[in-house]
Design a protein around this motif. Structure first.
Motif, PDB file in Angstrom:
ATOM      1  N   ILE A  94       0.832  -1.250  -0.045  1.00  0.00           N
ATOM      2  CA  ILE A  94      -0.016   0.027  -0.057  1.00  0.00           C
ATOM      3  C   ILE A  94       0.764   1.348  -0.046  1.00  0.00           C
ATOM      4  CG2 ILE A  94      -1.780   1.150   1.450  1.00  0.00           C
ATOM      5  CD1 ILE A  94      -2.665  -1.393   2.413  1.00  0.00           C
ATOM      6  N   ALA A  95       0.431   2.266  -0.974  1.00  0.00           N
ATOM      7  CA  ALA A  95       1.108   3.509  -1.066  1.00  0.00           C
ATOM      8  C   ALA A  95       0.404   4.537  -0.450  1.00  0.00           C
ATOM      9  CB  ALA A  95       1.550   3.863  -2.349  1.00  0.00           C
ATOM     10  N   ILE A  96       1.057   5.365   0.333  1.00  0.00           N
ATOM     11  CA  ILE A  96       0.463   6.452   1.070  1.00  0.00           C
ATOM     12  C   ILE A  96       1.225   7.913   0.738  1.00  0.00           C
ATOM     13  CG2 ILE A  96      -0.265   7.348   3.586  1.00  0.00           C
ATOM     14  CD1 ILE A  96       0.033   4.620   4.731  1.00  0.00           C
ATOM     15  N   THR A  97       0.313   8.715   0.309  1.00  0.00           N
ATOM     16  CA  THR A  97       0.910  10.095  -0.044  1.00  0.00           C
ATOM     17  C   THR A  97       0.770  10.922   1.226  1.00  0.00           C
ATOM     18  OG1 THR A  97      -1.083  10.917  -0.661  1.00  0.00           O
ATOM     19  CG2 THR A  97      -0.073   9.789  -2.483  1.00  0.00           C
ATOM     20  N   ALA A  98       1.500  11.773   1.205  1.00  0.00           N
ATOM     21  CA  ALA A  98       1.572  12.928   2.221  1.00  0.00           C
ATOM     22  C   ALA A  98       1.895  12.029   3.621  1.00  0.00           C
ATOM     23  CB  ALA A  98       0.387  13.668   2.545  1.00  0.00           C
ATOM     24  N   ALA A  99       2.876  11.079   3.638  1.00  0.00           N
ATOM     25  CA  ALA A  99       2.950  10.254   4.817  1.00  0.00           C
ATOM     26  C   ALA A  99       4.077  10.867   5.763  1.00  0.00           C
ATOM     27  CB  ALA A  99       3.585   9.006   4.314  1.00  0.00           C
ATOM     28  N   ASP A 100       4.480  12.271   5.333  1.00  0.00           N
ATOM     29  CA  ASP A 100       5.267  12.659   6.089  1.00  0.00           C
ATOM     30  C   ASP A 100       4.549  13.792   6.944  1.00  0.00           C
ATOM     31  OD1 ASP A 100       4.302  14.489   3.955  1.00  0.00           O
ATOM     32  OD2 ASP A 100       6.382  14.772   3.271  1.00  0.00           O
ATOM     33  N   ARG A 101       3.496  13.941   7.157  1.00  0.00           N
ATOM     34  CA  ARG A 101       2.624  14.836   7.923  1.00  0.00           C
ATOM     35  C   ARG A 101       1.108  14.509   8.167  1.00  0.00           C
ATOM     36  NH1 ARG A 101      -1.102  17.408   4.719  1.00  0.00           N
ATOM     37  NH2 ARG A 101      -0.894  17.164   2.397  1.00  0.00           N
ATOM     38  N   GLY A 102       0.481  15.041   9.255  1.00  0.00           N
ATOM     39  CA  GLY A 102      -0.906  14.964   9.520  1.00  0.00           C
ATOM     40  C   GLY A 102      -1.504  13.591   9.516  1.00  0.00           C
ATOM     41  N   PHE A 103      -2.585  13.246   8.907  1.00  0.00           N
ATOM     42  CA  PHE A 103      -3.158  12.142   8.884  1.00  0.00           C
ATOM     43  C   PHE A 103      -2.386  11.015   8.131  1.00  0.00           C
ATOM     44  CE2 PHE A 103      -7.465  14.400   9.004  1.00  0.00           C
ATOM     45  CZ  PHE A 103      -7.704  13.938  10.238  1.00  0.00           C
TER      46      PHE A 103
ATOM     47  N   VAL B  90      -7.955   6.395  11.004  1.00  0.00           N
ATOM     48  CA  VAL B  90      -7.087   5.159  10.887  1.00  0.00           C
ATOM     49  C   VAL B  90      -7.987   4.023  10.719  1.00  0.00           C
ATOM     50  CG1 VAL B  90      -5.242   3.828  11.991  1.00  0.00           C
ATOM     51  CG2 VAL B  90      -5.198   6.226  12.208  1.00  0.00           C
ATOM     52  N   ASN B  91      -8.917   3.819  11.459  1.00  0.00           N
ATOM     53  CA  ASN B  91      -9.942   2.911  11.612  1.00  0.00           C
ATOM     54  C   ASN B  91     -10.607   2.630  10.042  1.00  0.00           C
ATOM     55  OD1 ASN B  91      -9.207   1.928  13.957  1.00  0.00           O
ATOM     56  ND2 ASN B  91     -11.024   2.898  14.883  1.00  0.00           N
TER      57      ASN B  91
ATOM     58  N   ARG C 176       0.806  10.242   8.530  1.00  0.00           N
ATOM     59  CA  ARG C 176       1.735   9.550   9.430  1.00  0.00           C
ATOM     60  C   ARG C 176       1.014   8.722  10.108  1.00  0.00           C
ATOM     61  NH1 ARG C 176       2.860  10.155  14.545  1.00  0.00           N
ATOM     62  NH2 ARG C 176       1.641  11.888  14.586  1.00  0.00           N
ATOM     63  N   VAL C 177      -0.140   8.872  10.892  1.00  0.00           N
ATOM     64  CA  VAL C 177      -1.003   7.970  11.727  1.00  0.00           C
ATOM     65  C   VAL C 177      -1.533   6.902  10.919  1.00  0.00           C
ATOM     66  CG1 VAL C 177      -1.019   9.592  13.480  1.00  0.00           C
ATOM     67  CG2 VAL C 177      -2.941   9.366  11.907  1.00  0.00           C
ATOM     68  N   MET C 178      -2.107   7.384   9.705  1.00  0.00           N
ATOM     69  CA  MET C 178      -2.550   6.044   8.684  1.00  0.00           C
ATOM     70  C   MET C 178      -1.363   5.124   8.406  1.00  0.00           C
ATOM     71  SD  MET C 178      -5.425   8.045   6.362  1.00  0.00           S
ATOM     72  CE  MET C 178      -3.988   9.007   5.546  1.00  0.00           C
ATOM     73  N   ALA C 179      -0.198   5.390   8.273  1.00  0.00           N
ATOM     74  CA  ALA C 179       0.717   4.642   8.008  1.00  0.00           C
ATOM     75  C   ALA C 179       0.981   3.588   9.321  1.00  0.00           C
ATOM     76  CB  ALA C 179       2.077   5.434   7.640  1.00  0.00           C
ATOM     77  N   GLN C 180       1.170   4.205  10.339  1.00  0.00           N
ATOM     78  CA  GLN C 180       1.228   3.544  11.399  1.00  0.00           C
ATOM     79  C   GLN C 180       0.419   2.199  11.556  1.00  0.00           C
ATOM     80  OE1 GLN C 180       3.209   5.516  14.831  1.00  0.00           O
ATOM     81  NE2 GLN C 180       2.629   7.157  13.466  1.00  0.00           N
ATOM     82  N   GLY C 181      -0.942   2.827  11.466  1.00  0.00           N
ATOM     83  CA  GLY C 181      -2.230   1.886  11.599  1.00  0.00           C
ATOM     84  C   GLY C 181      -2.139   0.825  10.373  1.00  0.00           C
ATOM     85  N   LEU C 182      -2.050   0.972   9.228  1.00  0.00           N
ATOM     86  CA  LEU C 182      -1.652   0.104   8.240  1.00  0.00           C
ATOM     87  C   LEU C 182      -0.655  -0.841   8.475  1.00  0.00           C
ATOM     88  CD1 LEU C 182      -2.552   2.461   5.188  1.00  0.00           C
ATOM     89  CD2 LEU C 182      -4.063   0.454   5.904  1.00  0.00           C
ATOM     90  N   ALA C 183       0.543  -0.550   8.926  1.00  0.00           N
ATOM     91  CA  ALA C 183       1.576  -1.206   9.282  1.00  0.00           C
ATOM     92  C   ALA C 183       1.156  -2.164  10.353  1.00  0.00           C
ATOM     93  CB  ALA C 183       2.974  -0.262   9.715  1.00  0.00           C
ATOM     94  N   ASP C 184       0.565  -1.566  11.262  1.00  0.00           N
ATOM     95  CA  ASP C 184       0.258  -2.689  12.727  1.00  0.00           C
ATOM     96  C   ASP C 184      -0.811  -3.547  12.007  1.00  0.00           C
ATOM     97  OD1 ASP C 184       1.441  -1.023  14.256  1.00  0.00           O
ATOM     98  OD2 ASP C 184      -0.202   0.064  15.157  1.00  0.00           O
ATOM     99  N   ALA C 185      -1.515  -3.592  11.064  1.00  0.00           N
ATOM    100  CA  ALA C 185      -2.530  -4.444  10.350  1.00  0.00           C
ATOM    101  C   ALA C 185      -1.682  -5.564   9.265  1.00  0.00           C
ATOM    102  CB  ALA C 185      -3.695  -3.908   9.654  1.00  0.00           C
ATOM    103  N   GLY C 186      -0.249  -5.126   9.157  1.00  0.00           N
ATOM    104  CA  GLY C 186       0.495  -6.255   8.502  1.00  0.00           C
ATOM    105  C   GLY C 186       0.665  -5.547   7.237  1.00  0.00           C
ATOM    106  N   ALA C 187       0.349  -4.591   6.555  1.00  0.00           N
ATOM    107  CA  ALA C 187       0.579  -3.906   5.336  1.00  0.00           C
ATOM    108  C   ALA C 187       2.056  -3.757   5.051  1.00  0.00           C
ATOM    109  CB  ALA C 187      -0.196  -2.801   4.685  1.00  0.00           C
ATOM    110  N   THR C 188       2.662  -4.044   3.920  1.00  0.00           N
ATOM    111  CA  THR C 188       3.906  -3.453   3.211  1.00  0.00           C
ATOM    112  C   THR C 188       3.674  -1.975   2.906  1.00  0.00           C
ATOM    113  OG1 THR C 188       4.828  -5.621   2.849  1.00  0.00           O
ATOM    114  CG2 THR C 188       5.793  -3.713   1.864  1.00  0.00           C
TER     115      THR C 188
END
Length: 252
Positions: A20-29, A200-201, A31-43
């Motif tokens: 999964i690619a996440i844009t604007a991962a360096d700020r705001g939502f 995130v959810n 960053r936290v969406m990236a951590q949530g998706l990682a916790d769920a096992g995504a690359t």
């Protein structure tokens, strides 16, 4: 940098095997969406303009046992996004989905924006979303796209125009066969991850294989109200991300 709250206790890794690619991962939502998706096992592929922040987040995610790589790019430039998409497929062999943050905001009064400022906002939110949708349809038709759009607390002509445009994009791309959904948070991201967990959810749930039948949806995401006293505790960077810019002062 604080960790996002887990979605479940314990969090099932139901996104194992998804790139999964996440844009604007360096700020705001982002960053936290990236951590949530990682916790769920995504690359994860972390895309944004600020390379140092992306590298720091990738390192944090890697320490938690997930896989994340940073890619510095401006997705409002079509060629930048095409290069990122091509590179992802070269590295991982697939790209199951994209979470695109089309939530750049500015002053709510359209009359206070110059033509260049309006075009920058349009490209960051609308043009980038159209470009990502087009390339997925043309090059990776089996992939999905979730857009996190301009917050519902951003009113005025510009906020309503951009949200309307993104809703039209969702309808059009869905009818052409792209699995696409739009999330509209009730406010900007706060500096406390637990106050952003609703976004995130929602993003993580839409990425679940069990919900692949949901498409063409525009979903409002209510979030807890951040009190002014809470804002005072934020860093200047986080506070600027939450509050609308001050109107320009007239020259004496």
């Amino acid at each position: 940098m604080t960790q996002v709250l887990p979605i479940l206790h314990p969090t099932p890794r139901f996104l194992e095997g998804q790139v999964i690619a996440i844009t604007a991962a360096d700020r705001g939502f982002g960053r936290v969406m990236a951590q949530g998706l990682a916790d769920a096992g995504a690359t994860l592929v972390l895309v944004g303009k600020m390379g140092e922040q992306l590298a720091g987040l990738a390192s944090l995610i890697e320490r938690s046992g997930a896989t994340a790589i940073p890619m510095q790019a401006d997705v409002s430039v079509p060629l930048d996004w095409i290069k990122v998409q091509k590179r992802i497929v070269e590295i991982f062999g697939a790209l199951q989905g994209v979470v695109h943050s089309a939530d750049k905001r500015t002053h709510p009064s359209l009359t206070l924006l110059s033509e260049n400022e309006w075009m920058d906002l349009f490209q960051a939110n609308m043009k980038s979303s159209v470009g990502i949708a087009q390339t997925l349809l043309q090059r990776l038709p089996g992939s999905w796209l979730t857009i996190v759009g301009p917050h519902l607390d951003e009113g005025g002509l510009q906020g309503n125009t951009l949200r309307g445009g993104l809703r039209g994009l969702v309808d059009s791309a869905h009818s052409e066969g792209l699995r696409i959904n739009l999330l509209l948070p009730s406010r900007s991201p706060s500096g406390e991850d637990e106050l952003n967990i609703g976004v995130v959810n929602a993003v993580t749930a839409l990425a679940s294989p069990a919900l692949m039948h949901l498409t063409g949806m525009c979903i409002d995401v209510p979030l807890p109200v951040v009190q002014r006293s809470d804002l005072d505790q934020l860093s200047p960077e986080h506070r600027a991300n939450f509050l609308p810019p001050e109107p320009p002062r007239s020259e004496p």
